[in-house]
Design a protein around this motif. Structure first.
Motif, PDB file in Angstrom:
ATOM      1  N   SER A  29       0.856  -1.183   0.000  1.00  0.00           N
ATOM      2  CA  SER A  29       0.000   0.000   0.000  1.00  0.00           C
ATOM      3  C   SER A  29       0.890   1.231   0.000  1.00  0.00           C
ATOM      4  CB  SER A  29      -0.920   0.010   1.227  1.00  0.00           C
ATOM      5  OG  SER A  29      -0.165   0.152   2.410  1.00  0.00           O
ATOM      6  N   ALA A  30       0.322   2.329  -0.469  1.00  0.00           N
ATOM      7  CA  ALA A  30       1.052   3.589  -0.505  1.00  0.00           C
ATOM      8  C   ALA A  30       0.135   4.669   0.042  1.00  0.00           C
ATOM      9  CB  ALA A  30       1.469   3.930  -1.928  1.00  0.00           C
ATOM     10  N   GLU A  31       0.697   5.565   0.850  1.00  0.00           N
ATOM     11  CA  GLU A  31      -0.102   6.673   1.371  1.00  0.00           C
ATOM     12  C   GLU A  31       0.752   7.928   1.451  1.00  0.00           C
ATOM     13  OE1 GLU A  31      -0.857   6.894   5.776  1.00  0.00           O
ATOM     14  OE2 GLU A  31      -0.173   4.817   5.656  1.00  0.00           O
ATOM     15  N   PRO A  32       0.149   9.060   1.154  1.00  0.00           N
ATOM     16  CA  PRO A  32       0.893  10.321   1.245  1.00  0.00           C
ATOM     17  C   PRO A  32       1.093  10.718   2.702  1.00  0.00           C
ATOM     18  CG  PRO A  32      -1.384  10.751   0.653  1.00  0.00           C
ATOM     19  CD  PRO A  32      -1.219   9.262   0.687  1.00  0.00           C
ATOM     20  N   VAL A  33       2.218  11.325   3.003  1.00  0.00           N
ATOM     21  CA  VAL A  33       2.497  11.862   4.333  1.00  0.00           C
ATOM     22  C   VAL A  33       2.421  13.377   4.210  1.00  0.00           C
ATOM     23  CG1 VAL A  33       4.202  12.057   6.170  1.00  0.00           C
ATOM     24  CG2 VAL A  33       3.995   9.908   4.895  1.00  0.00           C
ATOM     25  N   ARG A  34       1.429  13.968   4.862  1.00  0.00           N
ATOM     26  CA  ARG A  34       1.199  15.411   4.755  1.00  0.00           C
ATOM     27  C   ARG A  34       1.725  16.129   5.997  1.00  0.00           C
ATOM     28  NH1 ARG A  34      -2.414  16.329   0.577  1.00  0.00           N
ATOM     29  NH2 ARG A  34      -3.530  14.473  -0.080  1.00  0.00           N
ATOM     30  N   ILE A  35       2.403  17.220   5.762  1.00  0.00           N
ATOM     31  CA  ILE A  35       2.864  18.105   6.827  1.00  0.00           C
ATOM     32  C   ILE A  35       2.403  19.494   6.438  1.00  0.00           C
ATOM     33  CG2 ILE A  35       4.852  19.048   8.055  1.00  0.00           C
ATOM     34  CD1 ILE A  35       6.314  16.412   7.387  1.00  0.00           C
ATOM     35  N   ASP A  36       1.653  20.136   7.326  1.00  0.00           N
ATOM     36  CA  ASP A  36       1.086  21.459   7.054  1.00  0.00           C
ATOM     37  C   ASP A  36       0.279  21.475   5.758  1.00  0.00           C
ATOM     38  OD1 ASP A  36       2.224  22.488   9.384  1.00  0.00           O
ATOM     39  OD2 ASP A  36       4.073  23.052   8.336  1.00  0.00           O
ATOM     40  N   GLY A  37      -0.465  20.383   5.495  1.00  0.00           N
ATOM     41  CA  GLY A  37      -1.337  20.325   4.333  1.00  0.00           C
ATOM     42  C   GLY A  37      -0.654  20.032   3.012  1.00  0.00           C
ATOM     43  N   ARG A  38       0.639  19.813   3.026  1.00  0.00           N
ATOM     44  CA  ARG A  38       1.390  19.567   1.794  1.00  0.00           C
ATOM     45  C   ARG A  38       2.012  18.170   1.861  1.00  0.00           C
ATOM     46  NH1 ARG A  38       6.046  23.572  -0.597  1.00  0.00           N
ATOM     47  NH2 ARG A  38       6.123  22.647  -2.658  1.00  0.00           N
ATOM     48  N   VAL A  39       1.921  17.421   0.776  1.00  0.00           N
ATOM     49  CA  VAL A  39       2.514  16.081   0.742  1.00  0.00           C
ATOM     50  C   VAL A  39       4.033  16.232   0.778  1.00  0.00           C
ATOM     51  CG1 VAL A  39       2.763  13.947  -0.566  1.00  0.00           C
ATOM     52  CG2 VAL A  39       0.558  15.112  -0.518  1.00  0.00           C
ATOM     53  N   GLN A  40       4.653  15.688   1.812  1.00  0.00           N
ATOM     54  CA  GLN A  40       6.106  15.791   1.978  1.00  0.00           C
ATOM     55  C   GLN A  40       6.819  14.467   1.727  1.00  0.00           C
ATOM     56  OE1 GLN A  40       7.843  18.583   2.526  1.00  0.00           O
ATOM     57  NE2 GLN A  40       5.978  19.784   2.531  1.00  0.00           N
ATOM     58  N   ILE A  54       9.620   7.602   0.974  1.00  0.00           N
ATOM     59  CA  ILE A  54      10.272   8.428  -0.041  1.00  0.00           C
ATOM     60  C   ILE A  54       9.919   9.869   0.267  1.00  0.00           C
ATOM     61  CG2 ILE A  54      10.381   9.016  -2.485  1.00  0.00           C
ATOM     62  CD1 ILE A  54       9.738   6.119  -3.103  1.00  0.00           C
ATOM     63  N   GLU A  55      10.934  10.648   0.603  1.00  0.00           N
ATOM     64  CA  GLU A  55      10.719  12.060   0.906  1.00  0.00           C
ATOM     65  C   GLU A  55      10.737  12.868  -0.384  1.00  0.00           C
ATOM     66  OE1 GLU A  55      13.207  13.616   3.997  1.00  0.00           O
ATOM     67  OE2 GLU A  55      13.184  11.699   5.061  1.00  0.00           O
ATOM     68  N   LEU A  56       9.827  13.826  -0.479  1.00  0.00           N
ATOM     69  CA  LEU A  56       9.728  14.670  -1.664  1.00  0.00           C
ATOM     70  C   LEU A  56      10.392  16.008  -1.374  1.00  0.00           C
ATOM     71  CD1 LEU A  56       5.998  13.930  -2.481  1.00  0.00           C
ATOM     72  CD2 LEU A  56       8.017  12.780  -3.379  1.00  0.00           C
TER      73      LEU A  56
END
Length: 67
Positions: A29-40, A54-56
């Motif tokens: 599975s894959a899920e976005p990690v959001r910090i302050d409303g932005r996918v990081q 994977i950090e963006l």
């Protein structure tokens, strides 16, 4: 916009002895990690319990210039 990740910015971890776990792990599975409303980052979780992150890194685009 398309980005290419340069080789010096990639970290590759070696597979355990005996080859890759990819054959033994079917469900992922894959899920976005959001910090302050932005996918990081994107968190990948395998059915075997292995978690990869994977950090963006966003480059701030300059505003388009108008004539």
């Amino acid at each position: 916009m398309t980005s290419i990740i340069k080789g010096e910015h990639v970290r590759v971890e070696e597979a355990p002895e005996g080859g890759s776990r990819a054959r033994a792990c079917a469900a992922k599975s894959a899920e976005p990690v959001r910090i302050d409303g932005r996918v990081q980052a994107i968190r990948f979780t395998c059915s075997c319990g292995e978690v990869s992150l994977i950090e963006l890194d966003y480059e701030e685009a300059s505003a388009p210039q108008t004539s």
